[in-house]
Design an enzyme around this catalytic site. Sequence first.
Site, PDB file in Angstrom:
ATOM      1  N   CYS A  83      -0.015  58.701  -3.451  1.00  0.00           N
ATOM      2  CA  CYS A  83      -0.476  57.866  -2.336  1.00  0.00           C
ATOM      3  C   CYS A  83      -1.263  58.718  -1.336  1.00  0.00           C
ATOM      4  O   CYS A  83      -2.362  59.152  -1.647  1.00  0.00           O
ATOM      5  CB  CYS A  83       0.709  57.144  -1.698  1.00  0.00           C
ATOM      6  SG  CYS A  83       0.214  55.739  -0.666  1.00  0.00           S
ATOM      7  N   HIS A 174       3.095  54.445  -6.466  1.00  0.00           N
ATOM      8  CA  HIS A 174       4.345  55.204  -6.308  1.00  0.00           C
ATOM      9  C   HIS A 174       5.129  55.220  -7.622  1.00  0.00           C
ATOM     10  O   HIS A 174       5.811  54.246  -7.953  1.00  0.00           O
ATOM     11  CB  HIS A 174       5.203  54.588  -5.197  1.00  0.00           C
ATOM     12  CG  HIS A 174       4.667  54.848  -3.831  1.00  0.00           C
ATOM     13  ND1 HIS A 174       4.971  55.987  -3.117  1.00  0.00           N
ATOM     14  CD2 HIS A 174       3.826  54.125  -3.043  1.00  0.00           C
ATOM     15  CE1 HIS A 174       4.353  55.955  -1.943  1.00  0.00           C
ATOM     16  NE2 HIS A 174       3.645  54.843  -1.882  1.00  0.00           N
ATOM     17  N   GLU A 176       7.747  56.893  -8.180  1.00  0.00           N
ATOM     18  CA  GLU A 176       9.167  57.145  -7.917  1.00  0.00           C
ATOM     19  C   GLU A 176       9.983  55.882  -7.690  1.00  0.00           C
ATOM     20  O   GLU A 176      11.221  55.916  -7.788  1.00  0.00           O
ATOM     21  CB  GLU A 176       9.322  58.083  -6.711  1.00  0.00           C
ATOM     22  CG  GLU A 176       8.956  57.494  -5.358  1.00  0.00           C
ATOM     23  CD  GLU A 176       7.491  57.643  -4.999  1.00  0.00           C
ATOM     24  OE1 GLU A 176       7.197  57.751  -3.796  1.00  0.00           O
ATOM     25  OE2 GLU A 176       6.644  57.639  -5.913  1.00  0.00           O
ATOM     26  N   SER A 227      37.253  60.650   7.010  1.00  0.00           N
ATOM     27  CA  SER A 227      37.201  59.218   7.291  1.00  0.00           C
ATOM     28  C   SER A 227      38.011  58.414   6.284  1.00  0.00           C
ATOM     29  O   SER A 227      38.308  57.251   6.522  1.00  0.00           O
ATOM     30  CB  SER A 227      35.750  58.730   7.251  1.00  0.00           C
ATOM     31  OG  SER A 227      35.253  58.782   5.924  1.00  0.00           O
ATOM     32  N   GLY A 228      38.346  59.024   5.147  1.00  0.00           N
ATOM     33  CA  GLY A 228      39.006  58.289   4.081  1.00  0.00           C
ATOM     34  C   GLY A 228      38.026  57.689   3.100  1.00  0.00           C
ATOM     35  O   GLY A 228      38.420  57.154   2.063  1.00  0.00           O
ATOM     36  N   VAL A 230      34.441  57.854   0.571  1.00  0.00           N
ATOM     37  CA  VAL A 230      34.042  58.690  -0.562  1.00  0.00           C
ATOM     38  C   VAL A 230      33.413  60.002  -0.095  1.00  0.00           C
ATOM     39  O   VAL A 230      33.764  61.085  -0.571  1.00  0.00           O
ATOM     40  CB  VAL A 230      33.047  57.925  -1.468  1.00  0.00           C
ATOM     41  CG1 VAL A 230      32.538  58.826  -2.590  1.00  0.00           C
ATOM     42  CG2 VAL A 230      33.697  56.685  -2.038  1.00  0.00           C
TER      43      VAL A 230
END
EC number: 6.3.5.2
Length: 528
Positions: A83, A174, A176, A227-228, A230
């Site tokens: 781009c 693009h 990606e 935080s619990g 993941v």
Amino acid sequence: MSKVAIIDFGSQFTQLLARRIRDLNIYSEIFLPNVAFDLIKGVDAFILSGGPRSVPNSDGIPKIVHDILQFNEKTSIPVLGICYGLQILSNYFESDVVSNCNKEFGKTILNIIKNSKIIENIWESGDQAYVWMSHADSVYNIPRGFEVIAYSVLNNSIAMVANEQRRIYGMQFHPEVYHTPDGINLLANFLDIAGCQKDWTVTSFIDDQQDAIKKQIGNKKVIAALSGGVDSSVAAALTYKAIGDQLHCVFIDNGLLRYNEVEKVKQLFINELKIPVTIVDKSAVFLNRLKSITDPERKRKIIGETFIEIFEEEANKLEGVEFLMQGTIYPDVVESGGSGSIAKESVVIKSHHNVGGLPKTMKFKLVEPLKYLFKDEVRILGRNLGISTEILMRHPFPGPGLAVRIIGEITEEKVKMLQAADDIYINLIKKYELYDVMWQAFVVLLPVKTVGVMGDRRTYGHACVLRAVNSHDGMTAESFPFCMDEETQWKFFKCIQEASNAIINSVNGINRVAYDITSKPPATIEWE
């Protein structure tokens, strides 16, 4: 190890580009345009990203582009422009780039007119191909030394060029994004041209990151922000594996957590991961400071500042604590417009308490071992660290907690209302065996009251909104279940109907339930 340097000119897709290259088991790293060339010249290939810049309206070609192309002239190191990257390459090679001419946004068809190594075994001359465009400026004439590989069917504008001798390629579209079906194969061809070895894996990341953590920390102590969720769980497990008892985990109950979250955290860290954790109840402090606050950015900033203040208090009880560990991941950094590649090029969408919400006076040095990983990569990392699937497949939960799911002013009554509604919704999703096939689901409490009828009596209660989405990495998302098969759709519609009835009958104060079908973009996944 092979390495690709991505020069980020501010595209919202830059992190996705890095992720797609890693999907091919090749390590990629992102750099700002002001990076010193000596720091990156040892890579195997360069990619110039898209971005909001305009070649006709700029002050000239960035120095880093001059450095890369002069290096390419001596070494033929492969270069790919995407781009804006194509436009700046073309301008360097004496082509004109024009503004607001031949704009293209969305799905576009290409006419392939010439074969090239970059399209080998994907397309050939005479083919048509679907790609995803997003540009206002266009390359007007063929760059010196290049050949056109493809034109856009829409307006016959240049869509793809190649200089095979110097191994320089440019794409106006693009590759990606997932909307370019053959994009990953085009990137793979470019990396094959560069001779990149597929030698980057999550296992190698674990080893490298452990060494990096040990080197950064030395014999000092780290306090971990748990935080619990993941992200912080995996970050803590990786850091604990690297430095053991130098890590001191603290979990702050801010009064804005999911239902019964404190007990789940104890089970996770103490019983399953065998990592000691100190639990600090500061819910009254957070709720008091959030009183009468309705602006989402102020909520995030207040939570971030209070969060750090309490951690400093806990750290002061220990000797030698200099570092704060956080489970910051790529999407946090992207949406905050902070740190690394996006700091000076992209627009801030919203701050995260892990990133944009941190006070400037913070006394800690940060340890962010997951900062350059996407959510699904974090889960792969967690599996390699021995964390159970049940933990790893927990849906994302925002750092500011329910504060950004209670629209408007936050009160303890609203928190309890939302906790109860959310618990009902999530348990029903699990009952219908849908939890693991969606990215995220949650309830939002609105600052709107509606009239209802219950037991022949008029009610005037809050409305809440159910939300569920599917995503690859949190950067884009589709509303669930419209992206799923018909059987899953009907199962989910039954689920939300049951959830609506259960919430209204069980949660005092809620008398209406709606469902959010908005994708990201244009919306973000969370409401605030």
